[in-house]
Design an enzyme around this catalytic site. Structure first.
Site, PDB file in Angstrom:
ATOM      1  NE  ARG A 148      -3.108  12.109   0.781  1.00 23.58           N
ATOM      2  CZ  ARG A 148      -3.244  11.350   1.866  1.00 23.58           C
ATOM      3  NH1 ARG A 148      -2.206  10.748   2.369  1.00 23.58           N
ATOM      4  NH2 ARG A 148      -4.409  11.211   2.436  1.00 23.58           N
TER       5      ARG A 148
ATOM      6  CE  LYS B  23     -13.845  18.053   3.064  1.00 27.41           C
ATOM      7  NZ  LYS B  23     -13.101  18.282   4.315  1.00 27.41           N
TER       8      LYS B  23
ATOM      9  CG  ASP C 114      -3.892  -1.569   3.066  1.00 30.30           C
ATOM     10  OD1 ASP C 114      -4.164  -1.313   1.874  1.00 30.30           O
ATOM     11  OD2 ASP C 114      -3.414  -0.722   3.844  1.00 30.30           O
TER      12      ASP C 114
ATOM     13  NE  ARG D 110      -8.124   8.280  -8.856  1.00 31.82           N
ATOM     14  CZ  ARG D 110      -8.359   9.249  -7.994  1.00 31.82           C
ATOM     15  NH1 ARG D 110      -8.552   8.954  -6.721  1.00 31.82           N
ATOM     16  NH2 ARG D 110      -8.385  10.505  -8.376  1.00 31.82           N
TER      17      ARG D 110
ATOM     18  CG  ASP E 264      -1.752   1.215   1.369  1.00 31.03           C
ATOM     19  OD1 ASP E 264      -2.318   1.643   0.352  1.00 31.03           O
ATOM     20  OD2 ASP E 264      -1.847   1.753   2.480  1.00 31.03           O
TER      21      ASP E 264
ATOM     22  CG  PHE F 298     -16.097  10.631   1.261  1.00 34.09           C
ATOM     23  CD1 PHE F 298     -15.531  10.969   0.047  1.00 34.09           C
ATOM     24  CD2 PHE F 298     -15.694   9.469   1.891  1.00 34.09           C
ATOM     25  CE1 PHE F 298     -14.563  10.159  -0.517  1.00 34.09           C
ATOM     26  CE2 PHE F 298     -14.733   8.664   1.336  1.00 34.09           C
ATOM     27  CZ  PHE F 298     -14.165   9.016   0.127  1.00 34.09           C
TER      28      PHE F 298
ATOM     29  CB  THR G  50      -2.006   3.565  -3.972  1.00 34.88           C
ATOM     30  OG1 THR G  50      -2.535   4.693  -3.272  1.00 34.88           O
ATOM     31  CG2 THR G  50      -1.693   3.980  -5.398  1.00 34.88           C
ATOM     32  N   GLY G  51      -5.135   3.562  -3.646  1.00 32.36           N
ATOM     33  CA  GLY G  51      -6.379   4.177  -4.074  1.00 32.36           C
ATOM     34  C   GLY G  51      -6.191   5.574  -4.619  1.00 32.36           C
ATOM     35  CG  ASP G  52      -3.612   8.589  -3.057  1.00 31.55           C
ATOM     36  OD1 ASP G  52      -4.771   8.668  -2.640  1.00 31.55           O
ATOM     37  OD2 ASP G  52      -2.626   8.943  -2.417  1.00 31.55           O
TER      38      ASP G  52
END
Length: 1154
Positions: A587, A554, A800, A770, A413, A531, A667-669
């Protein structure tokens, strides 16, 4: 009383209104609980005896132990006899009780088997006692926990542990809210909200007496007990009405009531039915590759022994038919049996005689070595982290140590694992701000003047959004607000707004209070659009003190930018800022707002209320309404948050790559953030070529179909060129148009996975961006199915857990995202950099030690037992034993146990420092050079050769001499012990002591078992009297015996010494380099330094808590304030302003100078 059991003495009758139809999602609701009705539940209470159970409702007794005095013996025997080796030896014991086929006494197998079973049973009992003694203390007395029954109504006081899964009925807080700490369940220290139903809140808070609570007669219909901690479905039937229930109304067992004086709840699940106990155990069993190979070898040895016994039995029949019949004495011994019958009996006799070749004590010794290797990991002071090195490394699974030395793929991760997950803002030191923490690094007086002079409306709106659009709760301590946030991102953003003068003060169910440059303003909270991982944004709709309606939003840039109003100004400058922040590995988060008319709000709120009552397509309708409100946004700016790398991450990844590990990042980024982090942590080199997008698709998809017609196409890269794969979760499943997810893709196109892995194997690394938690696990499965590599997954968060469980080895980091990763991991570390010692030192040592130990163990048992095969050719295939009975018993248990254990515990070729200096040594485990089928076959051949030497060399020396059969047997025994000593390479004080103790036991026990007095009392059991030290024809004082034993042992181990000398004179270490031929691929447009990428806001995978916030009062917390002075940093871009050359680099405004 700390808690009160409010149970009525008589059963209340409740009339259930029938005629209604349950909705679709409640069709599996079958668990019925009646409040204050013990008579109803006691008749259905679950009971058990041994393995038999009956009844429905569990009691609430806390059983942290596995065994009881009644169940210990049957359970431990049941568990141990599930191993084939133990069943094999149990069969041998039964066969030895048959006099016609017993070649050796029954106790030669029974005593070692009893010792092995006893040691394993005592070990399990000790572990069980430790579990019961280390059970966490509770604030209730044990009798109160034990007496709780399903349906009871309980009173819980502040700071008490919830004793069962309860339905919250009411509390002392406004709106019957209560706050619980779930650290014992998920490791998260943030307080969670729970709220009672309006119906029970209204009725019971008006008159909260024991009589009112005891008169409560509601019936709960809900789902059967399960392990789903975060979901609950059910209905409360009370006074002719149905009230839906979900997880917000449930207090889970093991949670702690915080900041709430009193709460009342109805027990739904008790004891083993509670959700937390449903999650105890049931872990996925992981077996190592070495254990799988070993089991095959053990089966092979067993088949070989059966074959040898068959051949020797055939020899026995032939011998009786052709030789014994011609000799009168031998003919009398056969008792008139036919050769076929004699061969049948001899076959089973040889099966018993050769059984010591099977490693009886191997498994228990194997487990003991595993436990010690795990302790070595915990004792390593170089792997202790945290404050004052208070967090040691922990081996939570003690059976995977050797696989730490064979890892080929490390899947990691990013957030919290490679990075610190401690988000930094470089805030301003504003002396005029009474809420500022002070001691900050940067200050721009021009921006301060503009904000205080109200010269920049857009900047003020930007900070207002940061102060309002969140789910943060506050508690005032020492005159300052202390923030409790659901994520580090939100805490950093609200903290940045506070430092700039927009201080979030408090919230209630329908209002927010903010101090804007010292002026307190109250905003009415109309709705909060929470969210989710699908929305990737959140919004709040508020009514300003002036009466206007504003929507503040946001979210991730990819979501916000597509919802902006047409011809949005400063969009290009914002894009440039996003690219700039991405190149700095920051980020980002876009900030926007919208003015909403009263008519729009009234129409939208009515539609929203209707959608909330709809059961069909409920989520789709809500998402459409949310999307409709979050349109035509005005961009205010961009925030950028720095998530620094952990200490030692670049050095660790570089070292692991040198050791031959393929490091993948999941990663989810978004892609740009992951790529920049890859460069920063040395996962990618500056000249690395990135293979992505259409080029990646064409190389996988096109060539996959070509392989259906030809197998000659291969992926190769020009020699010396470094490449890496970069793909996103959607790209991963959309490469093939017929697949909706990766799992289906692998089923429909199995060649796709093989082709992808062949391409990935030629690349430096793989970055998957993603990706969801499920996709992370799918990627791990993809690697496992298409490679023979050992996979390790490492992470620190709940998202994770899936991949940690799926990988061969799971490692959890003790981070700030909770403790679920650690709780589900095989190994727990405090830092990512500790992987260096875990893999290259402890892993490599464990692999080497266990591989050598297993080969050593098989060698000593087989070489010892196979001597009987050659002896059979000289005793007429009569299944006579060469050794004395007691030597057979004590050989494995006492004489050779400790030397072999020391070999498996202390053997090492180089020191820890050398292991870290020469990471290439780790590749030995990846290539399985020390333990594979061929090497085990060579070990068994060496054992076969040793058995030949052990028998025929003493036979040749003693042939036609005065020394008899007994002396030869003792000589062979001494030689077999000497051969064990000569194979030891790494000598320590413990191995020397083990050798001395083993030989001491041999020279003490042998004269006793060879005593003439014992022979006189029991000649059948003690038939070796001639070797006693006081005998005139003894073996021990004879120089011939000792010289023969030494010569035999040296000849037996000569092949091993020859190979060892060859290894010493060869190059060390050897590094294997594979060269690939060239192939023409399109040039990637994604290079280091390219501005066409930007980082993203780190969104969590779970749903936010906004919906619960809007239904209750502000939350209190009990944690002390965290002093972030001097540790925060900020990057903020405001649309409509540009950054001047002398302005601080952390805050930029597009359009005008600050």
């Amino acid at each position: 009383m700390p808690s009160s059991n409010l149970v009525g003495n008589r059963e209340r009758q409740f009339v259930v209104v029938i005629g209604f139809s349950l909705t679709l999602y409640l069709t599996d609701i079958t668990w019925e609980v009646r409040a204050n009705s013990r008579h109803f539940h006691k008749h259905r209470r679950r009971r058990s005896f041994l393995c038999f159970r009956w009844g429905r409702y569990a009691d609430n007794v806390v059983r942290s132990f596995k065994y009881s005095p009644l169940t210990f013996l049957p359970l431990t025997l049941y568990e141990q006899f599930q191993r084939a080796a133990n069943l094999y030896f149990l069969l041998m014991v039964v066969m030895q009780c048959v006099p016609a086929i017993s070649s050796i006494p029954w106790y030669t197998t029974t005593i070692p088997l009893v010792i092995v079973l006893s040691v394993r049973g005592l070990k399990d009992l000790a572990n069980d006692l430790v579990r019961s003694l280390t059970h966490p203390p509770i604030t209730f007395s044990p009798s109160q926990w034990k007496d709780v029954c399903v349906g009871d109504v309980l009173r819980i006081h502040k700071d008490q542990i919830i004793p069962a899964d309860l339905l919250l009925l009411c509390s002392s807080e406004p709106h019957s809210l209560c706050y619980v700490e779930t650290a014992d369940i998920d490791g998260e220290t943030n307080l969670k909200y729970r709220q009672a139903l309006d119906a029970t809140h209204t009725e019971m808070t008006s008159d909260p007496t024991e009589q009112t609570l005891a008169a409560f007669n509601g019936i709960v219909l809900c789902e059967e007990p399960n392990s789903r901690l975060y979901t609950f479905r059910g209905e409360l039937h009370w006074r002719g009405e149905r009230h839906p229930l979900d997880s917000e109304h449930i207090l889970l067992r093991g949670t702690v009531l915080r900041n709430t004086d009193t709460a009342f709840g109805m027990a739904i699940y008790t004891g083993s039915d509670s959700k937390i106990l449903r999650n105890v155990g049931q872990l996925r069993v992981k077996r190592t590759q070495i254990e799988k190979v070993l089991n095959k070898v053990v089966i092979g040895v067993m088949l070989f022994l059966l074959l040898m016994a068959l051949l020797l039995a055939v020899g026995s029949g032939v011998f009786q038919g052709r030789v014994s019949s011609q000799i009168e004495v031998l003919s009398a011994l056969t008792r008139g049996n036919s050769p076929i019958y004699t061969a049948f009996l001899t076959y089973w006799s040889y099966v018993i005689l050769l059984s010591p070749a099977m490693p009886m004590s191997l498994y228990i010794t194997f487990e003991m070595i595993h436990v010690l290797h795990s302790l070595f990991i915990g004792w390593d002071v170089e792997m202790r982290g945290g404050v004052e090195r208070s967090i040691p490394a922990q081996a939570r699974n003690t059976s995977l140590n050797e696989e730490l030395g064979q890892v080929g793929h490390l899947l990691s991760d990013k957030t919290g694992t490679l990075t610190q997950n401690r988000l930094l803002f470089r805030q301003f030191d504003l002396s005029w701000n009474p809420f500022s923490c002070g001691g900050l690094y940067l200050s721009d007086q021009r921006l301060v003047d503009k904000l205080r002079g109200q010269q920049c409306t857009q900047s003020r709106q930007f900070l207002t959004t940061l102060a309002l659009c969140h789910t943060v709760m506050t508690e005032w301590r020492n005159g300052a607000p202390v923030y409790q946030a659901a994520s580090p991102d939100e805490e950093a953003l609200v903290g940045a707004a506070r430092e700039l003068g927009w201080v979030f003060l408090s919230r209630t169910r329908d209002s927010l209070t903010v101090s804007e440059l010292g002026v307190k303003r109250h905003y009415q909270l109309l709705t909060l659009l929470d969210f989710t991982s699908q929305r990737r944004r959140m919004s709040v709709l508020v009514r300003e003190p002036e009466g206007g309606l504003k929507l503040y939003c946001k979210g991730a840039d990819i979501v916000i930018l597509e919802r902006l109003q047409k011809d949005c100004p400063h969009l290009e400058s914002t894009e440039r800022a996003l690219d700039l922040f991405a190149q700095s590995c920051l980020r980002t988060l876009c900030i926007a707002e919208r003015t909403v008319s009263e008519a729009k709000w009234e129409e939208w709120s009515k539609t929203m209320a209707q959608a909330a009552m709809t059961t069909r397509n409920h989520d789709d309708m809500l998402e459409q309404l949310h999307d409709d409100m979050e349109r035509d946004l005005k961009l205010l700016g961009v925030t950028a948050i720095e998530d620094r790398l952990q200490d030692g991450v670049p050095e660790t990844i570089s070292l692991l790559r040198q050791a031959g590990l393929k490091v993948w990042v999941l990663t989810g980024d978004k892609k740009e953030t992951a790529v920049n982090i890859g460069y920063a942590c040395r996962l990618l080199d500056p000249d690395t070529r990135l293979l992505e997008g259409d080029e990646l698709r064409s190389n996988i998809f096109t060539h996959t179909h070509r392989r259906k017609h030809t197998d000659t196409q291969r992926h190769t890269f020009p020699a010396g060129e470094k490449s890496a794969l970069v793909l996103t979760g959607p790209e991963l499943v959309n490469i093939h148009y017929r697949s909706k997810d990766l799992e289906n893709l692998l089923i429909q196109e199995p060649e796709w996975g093989a082709r992808f892995m062949s391409l990935a194997g030629l690349c430096q690394s793989v970055l998957c961006c993603r990706v969801t938690p499920g996709q992370k696990a799918d990627v791990v499965t993809l690697v496992r199915k298409n490679t023979a590599s050992i996979t390790m997954a490492i992470g620190d968060g709940a998202n994770d857990v899936n991949m940690i469980k799926t990988a061969h080895i799971g490692v959890g980091l003790a981070g700030v995202e909770g403790g679920q990763a650690v709780q589900n991991a095989d190994y727990a570390l405090a830092k990512f950099s500790f992987l260096q010692r875990l893999l290259l030192v402890h892993g490599r040592w464990s692999y080497r030690r266990i591989a050598v130990f297993l080969r050593y163990f098989l060698y000593k048992t087989c070489s010892f037992a196979l001597v009987h095969i050659w002896f059979g050719f000289f005793n007429g295939f009569s299944a006579q034993s060469l050794y004395e009975n007691w030597f057979i018993i004590l050989y494995t248990v006492f004489y050779t146990a400790m030397p072999v254990e020391c070999l498996g515990i202390f053997e090492q070729d180089v020191s820890a420092e050398c292991s870290l200096s020469w990471p290439e040594l780790y590749k030995v485990g990846q290539r399985q050079e020390l333990f594979n089928t061929w090497l085990l076959a060579a070990t068994l051949l060496h054992a076969l050769y040793t058995s030949l030497v052990l028998f025929f060399m003493p036979l040749g020396v003693f042939y036609n001499s005065a020394l008899d059969y007994q002396t030869m047997a003792v000589t062979v025994s001494i030689a077999s012990l000497f051969s064990i000593i000569l194979l030891t390479r790494h000598w320590t004080k413990w191995s020397v002591a083990a050798m001395c103790v083993s030989f001491g036991l041999f020279f003490v026990c042998t004269p006793i078992t060879h005593s003439p007095k014992l022979f006189e009392k029991s000649p059948v059991d003690y038939y070796f009297p001639g070797t006693h030290l006081t005998s005139t024809t003894n073996a021990f004082p004879s120089p011939v015996v000792w010289f023969t034993a030494l010569l035999t042992a040296w000849t037996a181990v000569l092949p091993s010494f020859t190979i060892l000398m060859f290894d010493l004179f060869s190059d060390f270490p050897q590094v294997h380099i594979t060269k690939h031929g060239p192939v023409e691929l399109q040039k990637s447009g994604f290079r280091r330094g390219d501005s066409h990428r930007r980082s993203s806001y780190a969104m969590s995978q779970g749903r936010g808590i906004g919906r619960l916030i809007t239904s209750g009062a502000s939350r209190r917390i009990t944690f002390p304030p965290v002093d972030r002075r001097g540790t925060l940093g900020d990057n903020v871009t405001l649309a409509g302003q540009t950054q001047s050359d002398d302005a601080p680099k952390n805050i930029t405004e597009n359009g005008s100078s600050k």
